[in-house]
Design a protein around this motif. Structure first.
Motif, PDB file in Angstrom:
ATOM      1  N   GLY A 142       0.795  -1.225   0.000  1.00 59.34           N
ATOM      2  CA  GLY A 142       0.000   0.000   0.000  1.00 59.34           C
ATOM      3  C   GLY A 142       0.831   1.280   0.000  1.00 59.34           C
ATOM      4  N   GLY A 143       2.131   1.135  -0.277  1.00 60.42           N
ATOM      5  CA  GLY A 143       3.020   2.304  -0.229  1.00 60.42           C
ATOM      6  C   GLY A 143       3.466   2.659   1.179  1.00 60.42           C
ATOM      7  N   ALA A 144       3.197   1.777   2.147  1.00 54.51           N
ATOM      8  CA  ALA A 144       3.565   2.081   3.542  1.00 54.51           C
ATOM      9  C   ALA A 144       5.068   2.241   3.702  1.00 54.51           C
ATOM     10  N   GLY A 145       5.840   1.356   3.057  1.00 51.84           N
ATOM     11  CA  GLY A 145       7.297   1.452   3.149  1.00 51.84           C
ATOM     12  C   GLY A 145       7.795   2.761   2.556  1.00 51.84           C
ATOM     13  N   MET A 146       7.252   3.112   1.398  1.00 52.84           N
ATOM     14  CA  MET A 146       7.622   4.363   0.735  1.00 52.84           C
ATOM     15  C   MET A 146       7.338   5.563   1.638  1.00 52.84           C
ATOM     16  N   ASN A 197      -6.689   0.241 -11.085  1.00 51.37           N
ATOM     17  CA  ASN A 197      -7.370  -0.516 -10.032  1.00 51.37           C
ATOM     18  C   ASN A 197      -7.451   0.280  -8.723  1.00 51.37           C
ATOM     19  N   PRO A 198      -8.513   0.044  -7.935  1.00 52.59           N
ATOM     20  CA  PRO A 198      -8.547   0.610  -6.577  1.00 52.59           C
ATOM     21  C   PRO A 198      -7.601  -0.176  -5.662  1.00 52.59           C
ATOM     22  N   LEU A 199      -7.537   0.213  -4.395  1.00 52.69           N
ATOM     23  CA  LEU A 199      -6.596  -0.430  -3.474  1.00 52.69           C
ATOM     24  C   LEU A 199      -7.002  -1.862  -3.120  1.00 52.69           C
ATOM     25  N   GLY A 204      -8.914  -5.032  -6.671  1.00 55.28           N
ATOM     26  CA  GLY A 204      -7.836  -4.353  -5.951  1.00 55.28           C
ATOM     27  C   GLY A 204      -6.474  -4.980  -6.173  1.00 55.28           C
ATOM     28  N   ALA A 205      -5.463  -4.339  -5.596  1.00 52.35           N
ATOM     29  CA  ALA A 205      -4.067  -4.754  -5.805  1.00 52.35           C
ATOM     30  C   ALA A 205      -3.803  -6.209  -5.402  1.00 52.35           C
ATOM     31  N   PRO A 206      -4.223  -6.655  -4.198  1.00 50.03           N
ATOM     32  CA  PRO A 206      -3.898  -8.037  -3.832  1.00 50.03           C
ATOM     33  C   PRO A 206      -4.584  -9.067  -4.737  1.00 50.03           C
ATOM     34  N   ALA A 207      -5.878  -8.855  -5.035  1.00 50.43           N
ATOM     35  CA  ALA A 207      -6.632  -9.847  -5.809  1.00 50.43           C
ATOM     36  C   ALA A 207      -6.116  -9.961  -7.231  1.00 50.43           C
ATOM     37  N   PRO A 249      -9.052   5.467  -8.912  1.00 46.20           N
ATOM     38  CA  PRO A 249      -8.290   4.756  -9.944  1.00 46.20           C
ATOM     39  C   PRO A 249      -6.796   4.989  -9.746  1.00 46.20           C
ATOM     40  N   GLY A 250      -6.027   3.903  -9.848  1.00 45.88           N
ATOM     41  CA  GLY A 250      -4.580   4.016  -9.681  1.00 45.88           C
ATOM     42  C   GLY A 250      -4.096   3.730  -8.269  1.00 45.88           C
ATOM     43  N   ALA A 251      -5.012   3.714  -7.285  1.00 46.05           N
ATOM     44  CA  ALA A 251      -4.594   3.422  -5.904  1.00 46.05           C
ATOM     45  C   ALA A 251      -3.972   2.027  -5.804  1.00 46.05           C
ATOM     46  N   GLY A 252      -4.508   1.096  -6.599  1.00 44.66           N
ATOM     47  CA  GLY A 252      -4.010  -0.285  -6.540  1.00 44.66           C
ATOM     48  C   GLY A 252      -2.785  -0.541  -7.393  1.00 44.66           C
ATOM     49  N   ALA A 253      -2.270   0.485  -8.057  1.00 47.45           N
ATOM     50  CA  ALA A 253      -1.095   0.288  -8.920  1.00 47.45           C
ATOM     51  C   ALA A 253       0.099  -0.167  -8.098  1.00 47.45           C
ATOM     52  N   ALA A 254       0.831  -1.149  -8.650  1.00 45.89           N
ATOM     53  CA  ALA A 254       2.091  -1.605  -8.051  1.00 45.89           C
ATOM     54  C   ALA A 254       1.924  -1.970  -6.575  1.00 45.89           C
TER      55      ALA A 254
END
Length: 378
Positions: A142-146, A197-199, A204-207, A249-254
């Motif tokens: 979720g970008g937490a590390g960043m 994708n959403p988060l 979402g990103a994981p799915a 849109p884009g929250a789930g990217a990478a």
């Protein structure tokens, strides 16, 4: 086509075989074998994923190297590109699958901390605009590390920092963003991605992307819950916008690094659009009579914001003819036509053996380019 030809080669990499720069070199060599005096301009392109910094450097940006944390915390040398106050930062340089040892995945523990360090290096270099290309990540945090590398604090119930990676966010009790680098509010940060994708949730990103990063069905569930919890805790810290961004849109990217970028004020734009702007595509297009684009596989995914589709759309708007080269072609002529591509030339047309196409992509691509020259330039 009659008269003087000027060709623009604006292709992406052939993943696993040729970089975008090598693709351009081979195409030009093939064209010149048929039309020796042809005027050709090369503008290697990328859509924000791996290869984005290389494309910027090929377009005249300065390559800057910096030591950062890889996805598993080990030190790696990562690069970003800089020109006239604009930095191009590619998260895959720090947090990409390419940074993991062969055959090793870490879906629950891989961190984007190094991507935050790269952004900080771009700020230190005086960038006023940062294009943050996201794609090819090994991470789902979720970008937490960043955000942590940029000064945010994510603590568990006992006041200790949560462990790295998306899995560690399950233990998150409080978030404090007050220590974020103040320079973030002074720069234009552009989130460049080809996914919208959403988060969390089924799209979402994981799915959607977790399984590509080694996540089992149980891991996907755990990561989806952890990222949902992360967004909830952030809502307590920064208010309703945390929930709005999670659904954007884009929250789930990478692996959700898009979410972290949106939280610190990034604007989301399709990666190829941003990169064409940054690389100076419009003036190069104006000088061209024929555009050659391409990537390793021209398929359904290509049509959803990948580099050749972006190049073709821009070229069609300027009324320029476009052909494509590729390793394999999985699109019918009518789909190519709708995308603005007049014709595609796959390597498999010259060499039906796919394994040989991958191993000998360079020489085969030169032969493909000879066909393009015979069909369009003589």
């Amino acid at each position: 086509m009659e008269g003087t030809h000027r060709v623009l080669v604006a292709a992406d990499k052939f993943k696993g075989s040729l970089t975008a720069v090598q693709v351009a070199e081979r195409v030009i060599a093939g064209l010149r074998r048929v039309v020796p005096e042809i005027e050709v301009e090369a503008l290697p392109v990328a859509d924000g994923g791996d290869g984005t910094v290389d494309a910027a450097v090929a377009a005249g940006f300065e390559r800057r190297e910096v030591r950062v944390s890889g996805p598993l915390g080990e030190q790696v040398t990562a690069a970003f590109a800089l020109r006239a106050g604009t930095a191009v930062v590619e998260m895959a340089e720090a947090s990409g699958l390419q940074r993991l040892p062969e055959g090793v995945f870490a879906p629950l523990t891989a961190s984007t901390y190094g991507s935050g360090e790269l952004l900080r290096a771009a700020l230190d270099a005086g960038a006023g605009t940062i294009v943050f290309g996201v794609g090819g990540s090994a991470t789902t945090d979720g970008g937490a590390g960043m955000l942590a590398a940029l000064g945010a604090r994510f603590l568990d119930a006992s006041g200790e920092p949560v462990p790295p990676g998306g899995g560690g966010l399950a233990a998150l009790a409080s978030a404090d963003l007050s220590g974020l680098d103040p320079r973030l509010s002074e720069v234009e940060l552009v989130l460049a991605s080809d996914v919208d994708n959403p988060l969390t949730g089924p799209k979402g990103a994981p799915a959607v992307y977790g399984p590509q990063k080694g996540a089992s069905p149980e891991d996907v569930r755990a990561l989806d819950e952890a990222l949902g919890h992360f967004a909830k805790v952030l809502e307590d810290a920064v208010g309703a916008r945390a929930a709005e961004f999670a659904a954007s849109p884009g929250a789930g990217a990478a692996g959700g690094v898009g979410y972290g970028a949106l939280l610190v004020g990034a604007g989301f734009r399709p990666g190829i659009e941003v990169m064409l702007d940054v690389l100076g595509f419009a003036p190069a297009l104006e000088r061209a009579s024929l555009v050659i684009t391409g990537e390793g596989s021209l398929d359904e995914q290509t049509l959803h914001g990948k580099a050749p589709a972006g190049v073709a759309a821009a070229a069609r708007a300027a009324d320029k003819e476009v052909v494509a080269v590729c390793g394999r072609l999985a699109l019918p002529p009518e789909a190519l036509g709708r995308a603005g591509i007049r014709r595609a030339y796959p390597l498999t047309e010259v060499e039906p053996d796919v394994a040989r196409c991958i191993a000998d992509a360079g020489p085969i691509l030169e032969r493909v380019a000879e066909s393009v020259a015979r069909d369009f330039l003589t």
